[in-house]
Write a protein that holds these residues in place. Sequence first.
Motif, PDB file in Angstrom:
ATOM      1  N   ALA A   1       0.800  -1.132   0.132  1.00 31.54           N
ATOM      2  CA  ALA A   1       0.092   0.090  -0.059  1.00 31.54           C
ATOM      3  C   ALA A   1       0.911   1.309  -0.051  1.00 31.54           C
ATOM      4  N   GLN A   2       0.391   2.422  -0.477  1.00 30.12           N
ATOM      5  CA  GLN A   2       1.043   3.570  -0.445  1.00 30.12           C
ATOM      6  C   GLN A   2       1.329   4.205   0.978  1.00 30.12           C
ATOM      7  N   LEU A   3       2.468   4.923   1.171  1.00 32.84           N
ATOM      8  CA  LEU A   3       2.502   5.562   2.336  1.00 32.84           C
ATOM      9  C   LEU A   3       1.724   6.952   2.509  1.00 32.84           C
ATOM     10  N   VAL A   4       1.642   7.856   1.671  1.00 30.71           N
ATOM     11  CA  VAL A   4       0.927   9.140   1.528  1.00 30.71           C
ATOM     12  C   VAL A   4      -0.577   8.723   1.792  1.00 30.71           C
ATOM     13  N   PHE A   5      -1.225   9.648   2.489  1.00 30.16           N
ATOM     14  CA  PHE A   5      -2.625   9.599   2.849  1.00 30.16           C
ATOM     15  C   PHE A   5      -3.015   8.255   3.814  1.00 30.16           C
ATOM     16  N   THR A   6      -2.014   8.012   4.518  1.00 29.81           N
ATOM     17  CA  THR A   6      -2.486   7.034   5.493  1.00 29.81           C
ATOM     18  C   THR A   6      -2.088   7.355   6.958  1.00 29.81           C
ATOM     19  N   PHE A   7      -2.374   6.662   7.954  1.00 26.27           N
ATOM     20  CA  PHE A   7      -1.961   6.940   9.277  1.00 26.27           C
ATOM     21  C   PHE A   7      -0.495   6.800   9.414  1.00 26.27           C
ATOM     22  N   GLN A   8      -0.072   5.732   8.758  1.00 25.37           N
ATOM     23  CA  GLN A   8       1.319   5.355   9.181  1.00 25.37           C
ATOM     24  C   GLN A   8       2.169   6.508   8.407  1.00 25.37           C
ATOM     25  N   GLY A   9       1.848   7.027   7.214  1.00 23.94           N
ATOM     26  CA  GLY A   9       2.460   8.192   6.694  1.00 23.94           C
ATOM     27  C   GLY A   9       2.527   9.345   7.460  1.00 23.94           C
ATOM     28  N   LEU A  10       1.368   9.865   7.966  1.00 22.61           N
ATOM     29  CA  LEU A  10       1.064  10.761   8.806  1.00 22.61           C
ATOM     30  C   LEU A  10       2.143  10.614  10.163  1.00 22.61           C
ATOM     31  N   LEU A  11       2.061   9.563  10.593  1.00 21.67           N
ATOM     32  CA  LEU A  11       3.011   9.227  11.860  1.00 21.67           C
ATOM     33  C   LEU A  11       4.345   9.519  11.481  1.00 21.67           C
ATOM     34  N   LEU A  12       4.868   8.968  10.561  1.00 19.26           N
ATOM     35  CA  LEU A  12       6.284   9.336   9.980  1.00 19.26           C
ATOM     36  C   LEU A  12       6.518  10.736   9.831  1.00 19.26           C
ATOM     37  N   ALA A  13       5.679  11.489   9.265  1.00 15.34           N
ATOM     38  CA  ALA A  13       5.795  12.971   9.025  1.00 15.34           C
ATOM     39  C   ALA A  13       5.830  13.645  10.442  1.00 15.34           C
ATOM     40  N   SER A  14       4.757  13.311  11.150  1.00 18.92           N
ATOM     41  CA  SER A  14       4.760  13.906  12.671  1.00 18.92           C
ATOM     42  C   SER A  14       6.203  13.632  13.235  1.00 18.92           C
ATOM     43  N   VAL A  15       6.682  12.559  13.244  1.00 23.42           N
ATOM     44  CA  VAL A  15       7.913  12.166  13.930  1.00 23.42           C
ATOM     45  C   VAL A  15       9.135  13.229  13.423  1.00 23.42           C
ATOM     46  N   ILE A  16       9.066  13.414  12.179  1.00 24.01           N
ATOM     47  CA  ILE A  16      10.097  14.391  11.528  1.00 24.01           C
ATOM     48  C   ILE A  16       9.946  15.650  11.960  1.00 24.01           C
ATOM     49  N   PHE A  17       8.481  16.314  11.733  1.00 25.59           N
ATOM     50  CA  PHE A  17       8.519  17.664  11.948  1.00 25.59           C
ATOM     51  C   PHE A  17       8.439  17.872  13.539  1.00 25.59           C
ATOM     52  N   ASN A  18       8.482  16.938  14.477  1.00 21.86           N
ATOM     53  CA  ASN A  18       8.718  17.084  15.874  1.00 21.86           C
ATOM     54  C   ASN A  18       9.905  17.081  16.373  1.00 21.86           C
ATOM     55  N   LEU A  19      10.790  16.671  15.688  1.00 17.79           N
ATOM     56  CA  LEU A  19      12.315  16.481  16.057  1.00 17.79           C
ATOM     57  C   LEU A  19      12.876  17.755  16.936  1.00 17.79           C
ATOM     58  N   PRO A  20      12.723  18.847  16.330  1.00 19.97           N
ATOM     59  CA  PRO A  20      13.166  19.793  17.087  1.00 19.97           C
ATOM     60  C   PRO A  20      12.388  20.221  18.664  1.00 19.97           C
ATOM     61  N   PHE A  21      11.025  19.752  18.396  1.00 20.37           N
ATOM     62  CA  PHE A  21      10.570  19.891  19.908  1.00 20.37           C
ATOM     63  C   PHE A  21      10.991  18.629  21.026  1.00 20.37           C
ATOM     64  N   ALA A  22      11.468  17.761  20.174  1.00 24.44           N
ATOM     65  CA  ALA A  22      11.675  16.399  21.252  1.00 24.44           C
ATOM     66  C   ALA A  22      13.446  16.576  21.526  1.00 24.44           C
ATOM     67  N   ILE A  23      14.121  16.889  20.572  1.00 23.08           N
ATOM     68  CA  ILE A  23      15.633  16.775  20.697  1.00 23.08           C
ATOM     69  C   ILE A  23      16.158  18.047  21.753  1.00 23.08           C
ATOM     70  N   GLN A  24      15.872  19.073  21.064  1.00 23.49           N
ATOM     71  CA  GLN A  24      16.432  20.298  22.057  1.00 23.49           C
ATOM     72  C   GLN A  24      16.127  20.591  23.444  1.00 23.49           C
ATOM     73  N   PRO A  25      15.121  20.296  23.887  1.00 24.15           N
ATOM     74  CA  PRO A  25      14.750  20.209  25.414  1.00 24.15           C
ATOM     75  C   PRO A  25      15.644  19.132  25.957  1.00 24.15           C
ATOM     76  N   ALA A  26      15.529  17.834  25.317  1.00 21.40           N
ATOM     77  CA  ALA A  26      16.345  16.732  25.830  1.00 21.40           C
ATOM     78  C   ALA A  26      17.936  17.097  26.135  1.00 21.40           C
ATOM     79  N   GLN A  27      18.531  17.833  24.700  1.00 19.74           N
ATOM     80  CA  GLN A  27      19.691  18.228  24.769  1.00 19.74           C
ATOM     81  C   GLN A  27      20.214  18.960  25.727  1.00 19.74           C
ATOM     82  N   ARG A  28      19.152  20.036  26.290  1.00 18.74           N
ATOM     83  CA  ARG A  28      19.324  21.163  27.190  1.00 18.74           C
ATOM     84  C   ARG A  28      19.476  20.327  28.584  1.00 18.74           C
ATOM     85  N   GLY A  29      18.631  19.496  28.587  1.00 17.80           N
ATOM     86  CA  GLY A  29      18.546  18.781  30.085  1.00 17.80           C
ATOM     87  C   GLY A  29      19.850  17.884  30.299  1.00 17.80           C
ATOM     88  N   PHE A  30      20.451  17.378  29.236  1.00 18.15           N
ATOM     89  CA  PHE A  30      21.648  16.622  29.377  1.00 18.15           C
ATOM     90  C   PHE A  30      22.783  17.590  29.435  1.00 18.15           C
TER      91      PHE A  30
END
Length: 222
Positions: free
Chosen positions: A81-110
């Motif tokens: 099945a195709q990846l776009v227009f599916t929940f799996q594709g949406l999840l992968l996109a969500s992981v990518i565009f949320n990288l700064p929100f997850a990594i930067q605070p964690a980096q500052r914590g360490f």
Amino acid sequence: MDWTSLLLSLRLAGWTVVILLPVAIFVGRFLAYRSFAAKGLVEALVMLPLVLPPTVIGFYLLLGFGARSPIGQAWVAVFGAQLVFTFQGLLLASVIFNLPFAIQPAQRGFEAIPLQVREAAACCGMSPMRSLWKVELPLAWPGLLTAMVLTFAHTLGEFGIVLMVGGSIPGKTKTIAISIYDKVQGFDMAGAGTMSAVLLAISLGTITLTFWLSARLGKRLS
């Protein structure tokens, strides 16, 4: 109230947090402790989703996940099945565009952990993984907690990238943000107002709970 879209948004946000938590821990820790020639470039790439318009990111993700792309073709070959227009594709996109929100605070914590603490753990014979689990994570938890809350809240409210990669398929990719937009387009201001209020309450409640937990845990550690 579009409960289906709300539940899908909560599901998307929850899975995004689950996937990004280990990524934030290991990438944030690596960037906090290591110095290398391309570190500035790597940090800039991580932060890129913060400054690029969501539609631009969505456009590139749409090209990258499409049926003609290597990723899209590999996905079709494995899953049929195709990846776009599916929940799996949406999840992968969500992981990518949320990288700064997850990594930067964690980096500052360490980064906030004194070097002497890590050196003391090493002198006590702790392996890097044991030091991470027993020493560093208990000290870096405020940054990690902030990372997960920001990721969750940002996923709930994201619109442009979600629409570009997932479209507006009810029950599959139509999130609460898209549903609010559709209500406004249909001049259903009452429905849009109700869903906006629910989303506001969830976001405010999540952030308030985070501050409360931070205060409680901070008192226990002090």
